[in-house]
Design a protein around this motif. Structure first.
Motif, PDB file in Angstrom:
ATOM      1  N   ASP A 417      88.917  70.269  61.580  1.00  9.84           N
ATOM      2  CA  ASP A 417      88.153  69.450  62.529  1.00  9.84           C
ATOM      3  C   ASP A 417      88.688  69.535  63.959  1.00  9.84           C
ATOM      4  O   ASP A 417      87.934  69.417  64.917  1.00  9.84           O
ATOM      5  N   ASN A 418      90.001  69.784  64.132  1.00  2.00           N
ATOM      6  CA  ASN A 418      90.524  69.891  65.498  1.00  2.00           C
ATOM      7  C   ASN A 418      89.979  71.130  66.209  1.00  2.00           C
ATOM      8  O   ASN A 418      89.795  71.122  67.421  1.00  2.00           O
ATOM      9  N   TYR A 419      89.697  72.192  65.420  1.00  9.77           N
ATOM     10  CA  TYR A 419      89.154  73.397  66.050  1.00  9.77           C
ATOM     11  C   TYR A 419      87.701  73.195  66.461  1.00  9.77           C
ATOM     12  O   TYR A 419      87.242  73.800  67.440  1.00  9.77           O
ATOM     13  N   VAL A 420      86.990  72.351  65.749  1.00 12.33           N
ATOM     14  CA  VAL A 420      85.617  72.026  66.156  1.00 12.33           C
ATOM     15  C   VAL A 420      85.642  71.407  67.556  1.00 12.33           C
ATOM     16  O   VAL A 420      84.840  71.774  68.425  1.00 12.33           O
ATOM     17  N   VAL A 421      86.582  70.489  67.784  1.00 13.90           N
ATOM     18  CA  VAL A 421      86.699  69.841  69.092  1.00 13.90           C
ATOM     19  C   VAL A 421      87.142  70.851  70.147  1.00 13.90           C
ATOM     20  O   VAL A 421      86.556  70.942  71.232  1.00 13.90           O
ATOM     21  N   TYR A 422      88.180  71.634  69.824  1.00 17.10           N
ATOM     22  CA  TYR A 422      88.691  72.610  70.798  1.00 17.10           C
ATOM     23  C   TYR A 422      87.625  73.628  71.189  1.00 17.10           C
ATOM     24  O   TYR A 422      87.441  73.936  72.371  1.00 17.10           O
ATOM     25  N   ARG A 423      86.921  74.150  70.198  1.00 16.07           N
ATOM     26  CA  ARG A 423      85.913  75.178  70.484  1.00 16.07           C
ATOM     27  C   ARG A 423      84.810  74.635  71.387  1.00 16.07           C
ATOM     28  O   ARG A 423      84.241  75.355  72.207  1.00 16.07           O
ATOM     29  N   ALA A 424      84.514  73.341  71.233  1.00 17.61           N
ATOM     30  CA  ALA A 424      83.458  72.726  72.037  1.00 17.61           C
ATOM     31  C   ALA A 424      83.852  72.593  73.497  1.00 17.61           C
ATOM     32  O   ALA A 424      83.005  72.704  74.393  1.00 17.61           O
ATOM     33  N   ILE A 425      85.146  72.373  73.758  1.00 18.95           N
ATOM     34  CA  ILE A 425      85.555  72.049  75.136  1.00 18.95           C
ATOM     35  C   ILE A 425      86.341  73.161  75.823  1.00 18.95           C
ATOM     36  O   ILE A 425      86.665  73.035  77.009  1.00 18.95           O
ATOM     37  N   ARG A 426      86.638  74.245  75.116  1.00 16.31           N
ATOM     38  CA  ARG A 426      87.518  75.255  75.722  1.00 16.31           C
ATOM     39  C   ARG A 426      86.938  75.827  77.014  1.00 16.31           C
ATOM     40  O   ARG A 426      87.693  76.146  77.942  1.00 16.31           O
ATOM     41  N   GLU A 428      85.234  74.123  79.068  1.00  9.91           N
ATOM     42  CA  GLU A 428      85.197  73.022  80.038  1.00  9.91           C
ATOM     43  C   GLU A 428      86.578  72.741  80.633  1.00  9.91           C
ATOM     44  O   GLU A 428      86.678  72.049  81.655  1.00  9.91           O
ATOM     45  N   LEU A 429      87.635  73.250  80.015  1.00 10.37           N
ATOM     46  CA  LEU A 429      88.988  72.988  80.495  1.00 10.37           C
ATOM     47  C   LEU A 429      89.315  73.839  81.712  1.00 10.37           C
ATOM     48  O   LEU A 429      88.888  75.001  81.817  1.00 10.37           O
ATOM     49  N   LYS A 430      90.055  73.262  82.624  1.00  4.57           N
ATOM     50  CA  LYS A 430      90.485  73.995  83.812  1.00  4.57           C
ATOM     51  C   LYS A 430      91.553  75.017  83.427  1.00  4.57           C
ATOM     52  O   LYS A 430      92.194  74.909  82.389  1.00  4.57           O
ATOM     53  N   LYS A 431      91.748  76.001  84.295  1.00  6.22           N
ATOM     54  CA  LYS A 431      92.734  77.037  84.029  1.00  6.22           C
ATOM     55  C   LYS A 431      94.108  76.406  83.843  1.00  6.22           C
ATOM     56  O   LYS A 431      94.545  75.586  84.646  1.00  6.22           O
ATOM     57  N   GLY A 432      94.781  76.791  82.776  1.00  6.59           N
ATOM     58  CA  GLY A 432      96.111  76.260  82.510  1.00  6.59           C
ATOM     59  C   GLY A 432      96.110  74.974  81.711  1.00  6.59           C
ATOM     60  O   GLY A 432      97.175  74.459  81.356  1.00  6.59           O
ATOM     61  N   GLN A 433      94.908  74.430  81.412  1.00  2.00           N
ATOM     62  CA  GLN A 433      94.824  73.212  80.604  1.00  2.00           C
ATOM     63  C   GLN A 433      94.599  73.565  79.138  1.00  2.00           C
ATOM     64  O   GLN A 433      94.079  74.636  78.817  1.00  2.00           O
ATOM     65  N   PHE A 434      94.989  72.641  78.278  1.00  2.00           N
ATOM     66  CA  PHE A 434      94.862  72.857  76.845  1.00  2.00           C
ATOM     67  C   PHE A 434      94.336  71.586  76.186  1.00  2.00           C
ATOM     68  O   PHE A 434      94.265  70.527  76.809  1.00  2.00           O
ATOM     69  N   LEU A 435      94.002  71.713  74.912  1.00  2.00           N
ATOM     70  CA  LEU A 435      93.748  70.528  74.098  1.00  2.00           C
ATOM     71  C   LEU A 435      95.018  70.271  73.304  1.00  2.00           C
ATOM     72  O   LEU A 435      95.416  71.090  72.465  1.00  2.00           O
ATOM     73  N   TYR A 436      95.677  69.148  73.585  1.00  2.00           N
ATOM     74  CA  TYR A 436      96.875  68.772  72.860  1.00  2.00           C
ATOM     75  C   TYR A 436      96.478  67.919  71.647  1.00  2.00           C
ATOM     76  O   TYR A 436      95.562  67.108  71.731  1.00  2.00           O
ATOM     77  N   LYS A 437      97.210  68.105  70.545  1.00  2.00           N
ATOM     78  CA  LYS A 437      96.888  67.403  69.299  1.00  2.00           C
ATOM     79  C   LYS A 437      98.090  66.612  68.808  1.00  2.00           C
ATOM     80  O   LYS A 437      99.179  67.192  68.649  1.00  2.00           O
ATOM     81  N   VAL A 438      97.910  65.318  68.604  1.00  2.00           N
ATOM     82  CA  VAL A 438      98.964  64.495  68.005  1.00  2.00           C
ATOM     83  C   VAL A 438      98.935  64.717  66.498  1.00  2.00           C
ATOM     84  O   VAL A 438      97.880  64.581  65.867  1.00  2.00           O
TER      85      VAL A 438
END
Length: 591
Positions: A417-426, A428-438
């Motif tokens: 499920d975390n990849y579903v979120v990441y794939r949706a927003i990748r 939209e993220l600015k250069k050098g930004q990531f999706l961090y996961k707790v």
């Protein structure tokens, strides 16, 4: 007066028939026989479930009503639209054969009811049938004679349905435990089963036998004396005659027990019409009946030999996954929503020097770059071969509204499920930004294989049982949010495999948001079964992601009040999405 009315309502015996307009004339014959032989001290409400109500047909039934029996026609067109599934049909069957499955949901005022096929004549007192105590059984029913007396059909139910031939019931005459149907969500089970496998021999009867297996009150065969092979009881003992398959008095002059049918047919307005139908039924049509019977036997034999029949599919299901599903069911009953159901690795304490939250070391950044690249390749390969399905992304505009750091919350039901979120927003993220996961401590410290590699290096923020590490975690989260990063948190806490309902939320995610003055972006993933099975023998899920309106802390609330406010708002919007998408109320099962 009120007490009398309530008493009368409690005494009502609800009886259901299902037919189309062409078959209504035979329904009238059955109802006529039922009324004449029923206990006149009882009250009967007969519902005729039909696909198209025609006034002329309705008027012909008015003469059947009396002081102790009312008849009502009910059109089920809208019910069929709601379930939005294609109902499999064969030969002389129509979709009305499935209508009995809707009774429990349509009539919540009844605890139990009788269902009777239209090709019947009722010779006994139907109130006696209603009085059987179902206890916790789903149905009261009789054994199916075609199964008991014909090996090809008996082999079919055992090899395809996984039901012993001596435990397979005929669904033409049923005493339905409607309260149990609702509690066990039988209609929902049917729809799920329909998406898994199409039974083409006895159709809805097969589905009911699979669903009700082990939950049947077996009744004396006198209540369903099928005209097939050897009669199950003496003729003098018969309570209900059932003219199954092609044994129809209106098609065959020599049909056994036809005299009972014609006795009651003469007492209806349809007698002449039924007589005409018998005269007009040709030898060619009777030959067609014979061919249909042979084809049905051949179909049963073919289904028994299939390598991908229903029983073989479910026998491939991983027993460990079944244990997880049962554990989830038990935890829901006990309201233990935040308890793990999987056997996760042992949680070893994570010390501060063993984690580089902010990627300050060159080695950390290098491993993160490699891990993220490998993770994308891994998940995209799964998507390409169809073992991981992302159907749709909705509400990206809600994500785009937030131009600062934010906590994304998501329901947690799989490792994907975390990849579903990441794939949706990748994108939209600015250069050098990531999706961090707790993530959990044990997943970081002790998870093996490729997932363990991803857990440790794909921009993950592990929690810890070590106080010093948690202080480092909190400081790192504040730094990340201040520079505009997005952090994914699962506020339900535990992962429940393929669980669709939103669960009560924990406060951690909202404390992070309030402490750092950033919004929550609620994300909710809904699931649909595909027609493809995974390695564990279960339907692969298609994921639809919903980004919902962001929730901001309020300036006039204290930190504690804001945490509760944001948590409540998040849950409510998840709940609304769940109920809207699945078209059902959020109800947790209880003991």
């Amino acid at each position: 007066m009120e007490n009398t009315r309530q008493k009368n309502e409690q005494q009502i015996i609800p009886i259901f028939y299902a037919c189309d307009d062409a078959f209504a004339k035979f329904t009238a014959v059955s109802i006529k026989s039922l009324i004449e032989n029923a206990n006149k001290e009882k009250l009967y409400k007969i519902y005729i479930l039909i696909d198209n109500v025609i006034e002329e047909t309705v008027n012909a039934f008015i003469e059947l009503e009396n002081d102790f029996c009312q008849i009502e026609f009910v059109c089920l067109k809208e019910q069929l639209k709601k379930i939005n599934v294609e109902l499999p049909l064969r030969d002389y069957y129509s979709k009305t054969t499935y209508y009995r499955l809707f009774i429990a949901e349509m009539y919540p005022q009844y605890e139990k009811a009788i269902y009777i096929d239209s090709d019947t004549v009722v010779l006994g007192d139907i109130s006696e049938f209603f009085n059987f105590n179902l206890r916790d059984n789903l149905v009261g029913a009789c054994h199916d004679q075609a199964i008991l007396q014909t090996d090809v059909f008996a082999n079919y139910v055992e090899k395809v349905l996984g039901v012993d031939r001596s435990e397979y019931f005929n669904a033409g005459i049923l005493l339905l435990n409607l309260s149990a149907f609702r509690k066990e969500k039988v209609l929902e089970q049917f729809i799920k089963l329909l998406s898994l496998y199409t039974f083409v021999v006895a159709q809805d009867q097969d589905y009911l036998n699979v669903i009700c297996k082990g939950r049947v009150l077996w009744l004396n065969q006198a209540w369903n004396a099928e005209v097939y092979g050897e009669l199950p009881v003496k003729e003098s003992e018969i309570k209900i005659i059932h003219y199954i398959m092609v044994s129809k008095p209106w098609h065959y002059h020599d049909c056994r027990l036809k005299e009972y049918f014609w006795e009651y047919a003469k007492k209806t307005q349809f007698y002449n019409s039924i007589q005409a139908q018998l005269k007009e039924y040709t030898d060619s049509q009777r030959e067609g009946d014979e061919i249909s019977c042979k084809n049905l036997a051949r179909l049963a034999e073919e289904e028994s030999k299939r390598e991908d029949n229903y029983l073989k599919i479910i026998s491939k299901r991983n027993p460990e996954r079944l244990k997880v599903l049962e554990k989830i069911r038990q935890f829901e009953l006990d309201k233990k929503f935040d308890v793990d159901v999987e056997d996760d690795p042992e949680s070893l304490p994570l010390h501060p020097d063993k984690v580089d939250y902010l990627g300050e070391k060159i080695s950390t950044r290098l491993l993160t770059k490699i891990a993220n690249k490998k993770a994308v390749q891994y998940y995209e390969k799964l998507i390409k071969n169809g073992t991981f399905v992302i159907k749709d992304i909705n509400g990206l505009e809600n994500f785009r509204k937030v131009n600062c750091g934010a906590v994304i919350t998501c329901n947690h039901f799989s490792a994907f499920d975390n990849y579903v979120v990441y794939r949706a927003i990748r994108g939209e993220l600015k250069k050098g930004q990531f999706l961090y996961k707790v993530i959990r401590e044990g997943n970081y410290t002790n998870f093996k294989g490729i997932y363990g590699f991803f857990f440790r290096h794909c921009n993950t923020l592990p929690l810890s049982s070590n106080i010093s590490t948690m202080k480092k975690f909190m400081k790192s989260v504040s730094v990340l949010l201040s520079r505009g990063e997005k952090i994914l948190v699962y506020p339900e806490q535990a992962m429940w495999w393929n669980y669709k309902k939103p669960r009560p939320l924990k406060s951690g995610a909202f404390k992070l948001a309030v402490k750092n003055g950033v919004p929550i972006i609620p994300a909710f993933i809904t699931l649909e079964d595909t027609d493809k099975l995974d390695a564990d023998g279960f339907n692969i899920k298609a994921h639809t992601l919903w980004f919902l309106p962001p929730i901001y802390p309020k300036k006039d609330l204290t930190e504690k009040q804001n945490v509760e406010y944001m948590k409540e708002q998040n849950f409510n919007i998840w709940k609304e999405t769940y109920e809207r998408v699945y078209n059902t109320r959020l109800i947790y099962e209880s003991r």
